[in-house]
Write a protein that holds these residues in place. Structure first.
Motif, PDB file in Angstrom:
ATOM      1  N   GLU A  94       0.836  -1.206   0.000  1.00  0.00           N
ATOM      2  CA  GLU A  94       0.000   0.000   0.000  1.00  0.00           C
ATOM      3  C   GLU A  94       0.874   1.260   0.000  1.00  0.00           C
ATOM      4  N   ALA A  95       1.910   1.284   0.817  1.00  0.00           N
ATOM      5  CA  ALA A  95       2.806   2.450   0.859  1.00  0.00           C
ATOM      6  C   ALA A  95       3.541   2.630  -0.467  1.00  0.00           C
ATOM      7  N   LEU A  96       3.945   1.531  -1.076  1.00  0.00           N
ATOM      8  CA  LEU A  96       4.636   1.595  -2.360  1.00  0.00           C
ATOM      9  C   LEU A  96       3.720   2.158  -3.440  1.00  0.00           C
ATOM     10  N   GLU A  97       2.480   1.679  -3.500  1.00  0.00           N
ATOM     11  CA  GLU A  97       1.514   2.189  -4.479  1.00  0.00           C
ATOM     12  C   GLU A  97       1.264   3.682  -4.272  1.00  0.00           C
ATOM     13  N   THR A  98       1.063   4.089  -3.026  1.00  0.00           N
ATOM     14  CA  THR A  98       0.787   5.488  -2.710  1.00  0.00           C
ATOM     15  C   THR A  98       1.947   6.380  -3.143  1.00  0.00           C
ATOM     16  N   ARG A 102       2.152   9.254  -6.058  1.00  0.00           N
ATOM     17  CA  ARG A 102       2.534  10.613  -5.665  1.00  0.00           C
ATOM     18  C   ARG A 102       3.698  11.117  -6.501  1.00  0.00           C
ATOM     19  N   GLN A 103       4.668  10.239  -6.746  1.00  0.00           N
ATOM     20  CA  GLN A 103       5.876  10.631  -7.481  1.00  0.00           C
ATOM     21  C   GLN A 103       5.633  10.746  -8.990  1.00  0.00           C
ATOM     22  N   ARG A 104       4.778   9.887  -9.526  1.00  0.00           N
ATOM     23  CA  ARG A 104       4.659   9.779 -10.980  1.00  0.00           C
ATOM     24  C   ARG A 104       3.471  10.534 -11.567  1.00  0.00           C
ATOM     25  N   VAL A 105       2.277  10.226 -11.118  1.00  0.00           N
ATOM     26  CA  VAL A 105       1.082  10.793 -11.719  1.00  0.00           C
ATOM     27  C   VAL A 105       0.071  11.058 -10.607  1.00  0.00           C
ATOM     28  N   ALA A 106      -0.156  12.309 -10.325  1.00  0.00           N
ATOM     29  CA  ALA A 106      -0.995  12.655  -9.184  1.00  0.00           C
ATOM     30  C   ALA A 106      -2.451  12.225  -9.359  1.00  0.00           C
ATOM     31  N   ASP A 107      -2.966  12.224 -10.590  1.00  0.00           N
ATOM     32  CA  ASP A 107      -4.387  11.910 -10.772  1.00  0.00           C
ATOM     33  C   ASP A 107      -4.624  10.476 -11.270  1.00  0.00           C
ATOM     34  N   ALA A 108      -3.615   9.648 -11.241  1.00  0.00           N
ATOM     35  CA  ALA A 108      -3.770   8.253 -11.682  1.00  0.00           C
ATOM     36  C   ALA A 108      -4.394   7.417 -10.574  1.00  0.00           C
ATOM     37  N   GLN A 109      -4.956   6.286 -10.977  1.00  0.00           N
ATOM     38  CA  GLN A 109      -5.515   5.348 -10.015  1.00  0.00           C
ATOM     39  C   GLN A 109      -4.927   3.975 -10.281  1.00  0.00           C
ATOM     40  N   MET A 110      -4.785   3.209  -9.219  1.00  0.00           N
ATOM     41  CA  MET A 110      -4.279   1.845  -9.344  1.00  0.00           C
ATOM     42  C   MET A 110      -5.432   0.924  -9.728  1.00  0.00           C
ATOM     43  N   ALA A 111      -5.103  -0.076 -10.554  1.00  0.00           N
ATOM     44  CA  ALA A 111      -6.091  -1.088 -10.927  1.00  0.00           C
ATOM     45  C   ALA A 111      -5.374  -2.423 -11.046  1.00  0.00           C
ATOM     46  N   THR A 112      -6.037  -3.473 -10.654  1.00  0.00           N
ATOM     47  CA  THR A 112      -5.492  -4.814 -10.814  1.00  0.00           C
ATOM     48  C   THR A 112      -6.195  -5.452 -12.000  1.00  0.00           C
ATOM     49  N   ILE A 113      -5.378  -5.961 -12.944  1.00  0.00           N
ATOM     50  CA  ILE A 113      -5.955  -6.614 -14.113  1.00  0.00           C
ATOM     51  C   ILE A 113      -5.387  -8.017 -14.237  1.00  0.00           C
ATOM     52  N   SER A 114      -6.120  -8.872 -14.910  1.00  0.00           N
ATOM     53  CA  SER A 114      -5.673 -10.253 -15.098  1.00  0.00           C
ATOM     54  C   SER A 114      -4.649 -10.323 -16.222  1.00  0.00           C
ATOM     55  N   GLN A 115      -3.980 -11.459 -16.331  1.00  0.00           N
ATOM     56  CA  GLN A 115      -3.021 -11.649 -17.413  1.00  0.00           C
ATOM     57  C   GLN A 115      -3.729 -11.552 -18.761  1.00  0.00           C
ATOM     58  N   ASP A 116      -4.901 -12.114 -18.873  1.00  0.00           N
ATOM     59  CA  ASP A 116      -5.649 -12.038 -20.134  1.00  0.00           C
ATOM     60  C   ASP A 116      -5.972 -10.593 -20.496  1.00  0.00           C
ATOM     61  N   GLU A 117      -6.364  -9.795 -19.500  1.00  0.00           N
ATOM     62  CA  GLU A 117      -6.650  -8.383 -19.756  1.00  0.00           C
ATOM     63  C   GLU A 117      -5.382  -7.634 -20.173  1.00  0.00           C
ATOM     64  N   ALA A 118      -4.282  -7.947 -19.537  1.00  0.00           N
ATOM     65  CA  ALA A 118      -3.015  -7.298 -19.897  1.00  0.00           C
ATOM     66  C   ALA A 118      -2.606  -7.666 -21.316  1.00  0.00           C
ATOM     67  N   LEU A 119      -2.746  -8.943 -21.678  1.00  0.00           N
ATOM     68  CA  LEU A 119      -2.337  -9.391 -23.010  1.00  0.00           C
ATOM     69  C   LEU A 119      -3.286  -8.921 -24.106  1.00  0.00           C
ATOM     70  N   ALA A 120      -4.442  -8.383 -23.734  1.00  0.00           N
ATOM     71  CA  ALA A 120      -5.350  -7.794 -24.721  1.00  0.00           C
ATOM     72  C   ALA A 120      -4.854  -6.422 -25.176  1.00  0.00           C
ATOM     73  N   ILE A 121      -3.888  -5.853 -24.466  1.00  0.00           N
ATOM     74  CA  ILE A 121      -3.278  -4.570 -24.850  1.00  0.00           C
ATOM     75  C   ILE A 121      -2.155  -4.884 -25.837  1.00  0.00           C
TER      76      ILE A 121
END
Length: 188
Positions: A94-98, A102-121
Protein backbone atom coordinates in the motif's frame (compact mmCIF):
# COMPACT_ATOMS: atom_id res chain seq x y z
CA UNK A 1 14.22 6.79 6.83
CA UNK A 2 15.49 5.01 3.71
CA UNK A 3 17.53 6.44 0.85
CA UNK A 4 18.73 5.39 -2.60
CA UNK A 5 22.34 4.30 -2.87
CA UNK A 6 24.59 4.49 -5.92
CA UNK A 7 24.18 0.85 -6.93
CA UNK A 8 20.43 0.68 -7.70
CA UNK A 9 19.83 -0.17 -4.08
CA UNK A 10 17.85 1.27 -1.19
CA UNK A 11 19.51 1.49 2.19
CA UNK A 12 18.26 2.25 5.68
CA UNK A 13 20.25 3.66 8.58
CA UNK A 14 19.84 1.54 11.68
CA UNK A 15 21.88 1.59 14.89
CA UNK A 16 24.46 3.88 13.29
CA UNK A 17 25.09 1.77 10.19
CA UNK A 18 23.70 1.60 6.64
CA UNK A 19 22.01 -1.62 5.57
CA UNK A 20 20.76 -2.67 2.17
CA UNK A 21 17.03 -3.42 2.20
CA UNK A 22 16.37 -3.44 -1.53
CA UNK A 23 18.13 -4.03 -4.82
CA UNK A 24 17.15 -3.91 -8.45
CA UNK A 25 18.48 -4.97 -11.80
CA UNK A 26 17.50 -4.11 -15.32
CA UNK A 27 18.33 -4.79 -18.93
CA UNK A 28 18.01 -2.22 -21.70
CA UNK A 29 18.24 -3.17 -25.36
CA UNK A 30 17.59 -1.37 -28.63
CA UNK A 31 15.09 -3.29 -30.74
CA UNK A 32 16.59 -3.39 -34.24
CA UNK A 33 13.22 -4.03 -35.88
CA UNK A 34 11.24 -1.22 -34.22
CA UNK A 35 14.03 1.14 -33.12
CA UNK A 36 12.47 1.25 -29.65
CA UNK A 37 14.36 0.84 -26.42
CA UNK A 38 13.13 -2.26 -24.59
CA UNK A 39 13.63 -2.80 -20.90
CA UNK A 40 13.21 -5.50 -18.33
CA UNK A 41 13.36 -4.55 -14.67
CA UNK A 42 12.96 -6.30 -11.34
CA UNK A 43 13.48 -5.29 -7.76
CA UNK A 44 13.47 -6.76 -4.29
CA UNK A 45 12.50 -5.56 -0.85
CA UNK A 46 13.68 -7.42 2.22
CA UNK A 47 10.69 -7.55 4.52
CA UNK A 48 11.36 -10.78 6.44
CA UNK A 49 13.82 -13.01 4.59
CA UNK A 50 16.11 -15.71 6.00
CA UNK A 51 19.35 -13.69 5.92
CA UNK A 52 21.52 -16.78 6.51
CA UNK A 53 20.11 -18.38 3.37
CA UNK A 54 20.37 -15.08 1.51
CA UNK A 55 24.03 -14.77 2.42
CA UNK A 56 24.78 -18.23 1.07
CA UNK A 57 22.96 -17.43 -2.20
CA UNK A 58 24.67 -14.09 -2.70
CA UNK A 59 28.19 -15.13 -1.71
CA UNK A 60 29.32 -17.66 -4.31
CA UNK A 61 32.61 -19.42 -3.83
CA UNK A 62 35.22 -17.45 -5.79
CA UNK A 63 36.42 -20.60 -7.56
CA UNK A 64 32.93 -21.36 -8.85
CA UNK A 65 32.16 -18.18 -10.78
CA UNK A 66 34.51 -15.77 -12.51
CA UNK A 67 32.35 -13.42 -14.51
CA UNK A 68 33.73 -11.01 -17.07
CA UNK A 69 30.30 -9.44 -17.38
CA UNK A 70 28.63 -7.76 -14.42
CA UNK A 71 30.32 -7.72 -11.07
CA UNK A 72 28.45 -7.98 -7.80
CA UNK A 73 29.07 -5.90 -4.70
CA UNK A 74 28.77 -7.45 -1.24
CA UNK A 75 26.53 -5.48 1.10
CA UNK A 76 25.26 -5.81 4.60
CA UNK A 77 21.52 -6.43 4.51
CA UNK A 78 18.68 -6.02 7.00
CA UNK A 79 15.03 -7.00 7.01
CA UNK A 80 12.54 -4.15 7.29
CA UNK A 81 10.78 -6.06 10.06
CA UNK A 82 13.93 -5.57 12.17
CA UNK A 83 13.69 -1.81 11.66
CA UNK A 84 9.90 -1.66 11.98
CA UNK A 85 8.46 -4.76 13.73
CA UNK A 86 4.89 -3.71 12.84
CA UNK A 87 5.36 -3.74 9.06
CA UNK A 88 3.38 -6.23 7.01
CA UNK A 89 3.52 -7.16 3.34
CA UNK A 90 0.13 -5.50 2.81
CA UNK A 91 1.29 -2.28 4.51
CA UNK A 92 4.40 -2.20 2.35
CA UNK A 93 2.49 -2.73 -0.92
CA UNK A 94 0.00 0.00 0.00
CA UNK A 95 2.81 2.45 0.86
CA UNK A 96 4.64 1.59 -2.36
CA UNK A 97 1.51 2.19 -4.48
CA UNK A 98 0.79 5.49 -2.71
CA UNK A 99 4.33 6.78 -3.16
CA UNK A 100 4.50 5.64 -6.78
CA UNK A 101 1.33 7.56 -7.59
CA UNK A 102 2.53 10.61 -5.66
CA UNK A 103 5.88 10.63 -7.48
CA UNK A 104 4.66 9.78 -10.98
CA UNK A 105 1.08 10.79 -11.72
CA UNK A 106 -1.00 12.66 -9.18
CA UNK A 107 -4.39 11.91 -10.77
CA UNK A 108 -3.77 8.25 -11.68
CA UNK A 109 -5.51 5.35 -10.02
CA UNK A 110 -4.28 1.85 -9.34
CA UNK A 111 -6.09 -1.09 -10.93
CA UNK A 112 -5.49 -4.81 -10.81
CA UNK A 113 -5.96 -6.61 -14.11
CA UNK A 114 -5.67 -10.25 -15.10
CA UNK A 115 -3.02 -11.65 -17.41
CA UNK A 116 -5.65 -12.04 -20.13
CA UNK A 117 -6.65 -8.38 -19.76
CA UNK A 118 -3.01 -7.30 -19.90
CA UNK A 119 -2.34 -9.39 -23.01
CA UNK A 120 -5.35 -7.79 -24.72
CA UNK A 121 -3.28 -4.57 -24.85
CA UNK A 122 -1.30 -4.81 -28.13
CA UNK A 123 1.92 -3.22 -26.75
CA UNK A 124 1.90 -5.45 -23.68
CA UNK A 125 1.26 -8.54 -25.81
CA UNK A 126 4.13 -7.62 -28.15
CA UNK A 127 6.58 -7.12 -25.28
CA UNK A 128 5.38 -10.30 -23.58
CA UNK A 129 5.98 -12.30 -26.76
CA UNK A 130 9.38 -10.67 -27.32
CA UNK A 131 10.46 -11.41 -23.75
CA UNK A 132 9.74 -15.11 -24.29
CA UNK A 133 12.24 -15.29 -27.17
CA UNK A 134 15.58 -16.98 -26.54
CA UNK A 135 17.51 -13.99 -27.92
CA UNK A 136 15.84 -11.58 -25.48
CA UNK A 137 16.36 -13.81 -22.44
CA UNK A 138 19.80 -15.27 -23.12
CA UNK A 139 21.28 -14.03 -26.41
CA UNK A 140 22.78 -10.84 -25.05
CA UNK A 141 24.14 -12.32 -21.85
CA UNK A 142 27.68 -11.17 -21.09
CA UNK A 143 30.54 -13.56 -21.74
CA UNK A 144 31.59 -15.44 -18.63
CA UNK A 145 33.61 -18.36 -17.35
CA UNK A 146 32.60 -20.77 -14.63
CA UNK A 147 34.35 -23.63 -12.86
CA UNK A 148 32.84 -26.49 -10.90
CA UNK A 149 35.10 -28.61 -8.72
CA UNK A 150 34.33 -31.73 -6.77
CA UNK A 151 36.55 -34.12 -4.90
CA UNK A 152 35.78 -37.79 -5.37
CA UNK A 153 37.53 -40.61 -3.48
CA UNK A 154 39.63 -41.25 -6.59
CA UNK A 155 40.41 -37.65 -7.72
CA UNK A 156 39.64 -33.96 -7.78
CA UNK A 157 37.63 -33.12 -10.90
CA UNK A 158 37.28 -29.56 -12.22
CA UNK A 159 35.16 -28.58 -15.20
CA UNK A 160 35.84 -25.18 -16.75
CA UNK A 161 33.24 -23.69 -19.13
CA UNK A 162 33.37 -20.52 -21.24
CA UNK A 163 30.07 -19.05 -22.40
CA UNK A 164 29.12 -16.22 -24.70
CA UNK A 165 25.67 -15.00 -25.76
CA UNK A 166 23.97 -17.64 -23.66
CA UNK A 167 25.85 -20.61 -25.12
CA UNK A 168 28.80 -22.65 -23.88
CA UNK A 169 31.45 -22.47 -26.60
CA UNK A 170 34.35 -24.16 -24.84
CA UNK A 171 34.83 -26.60 -22.00
CA UNK A 172 37.74 -28.40 -20.42
CA UNK A 173 38.10 -30.99 -17.67
CA UNK A 174 41.07 -30.92 -15.29
CA UNK A 175 41.94 -33.56 -12.74
CA UNK A 176 44.65 -35.10 -10.59
CA UNK A 177 43.20 -38.48 -11.56
CA UNK A 178 45.72 -41.30 -11.95
CA UNK A 179 43.98 -42.37 -15.18
CA UNK A 180 44.80 -39.61 -17.69
CA UNK A 181 43.04 -41.51 -20.50
CA UNK A 182 39.74 -40.97 -18.66
CA UNK A 183 40.31 -37.20 -18.48
CA UNK A 184 41.47 -37.07 -22.10
CA UNK A 185 38.31 -38.92 -23.19
CA UNK A 186 36.16 -36.35 -21.38
CA UNK A 187 37.96 -33.53 -23.20
CA UNK A 188 37.45 -35.00 -26.67
Amino acid sequence: EAQASGRNDIEVNYDGASYKISGSAYKLKNDSTTGRLRSLHHGTMLLNVDTNALSSYLTPDATKLKSKGISSVKSRVKNLIEVNPDITHEDFVEALETEFLRQRVADAQMATISQDEALAIPEVKEEYQNSREWEWRFGSSPAFSVEFSRRFPWALMTIHLDARKGRVYEGKVFSDCLKPDFVDALNE
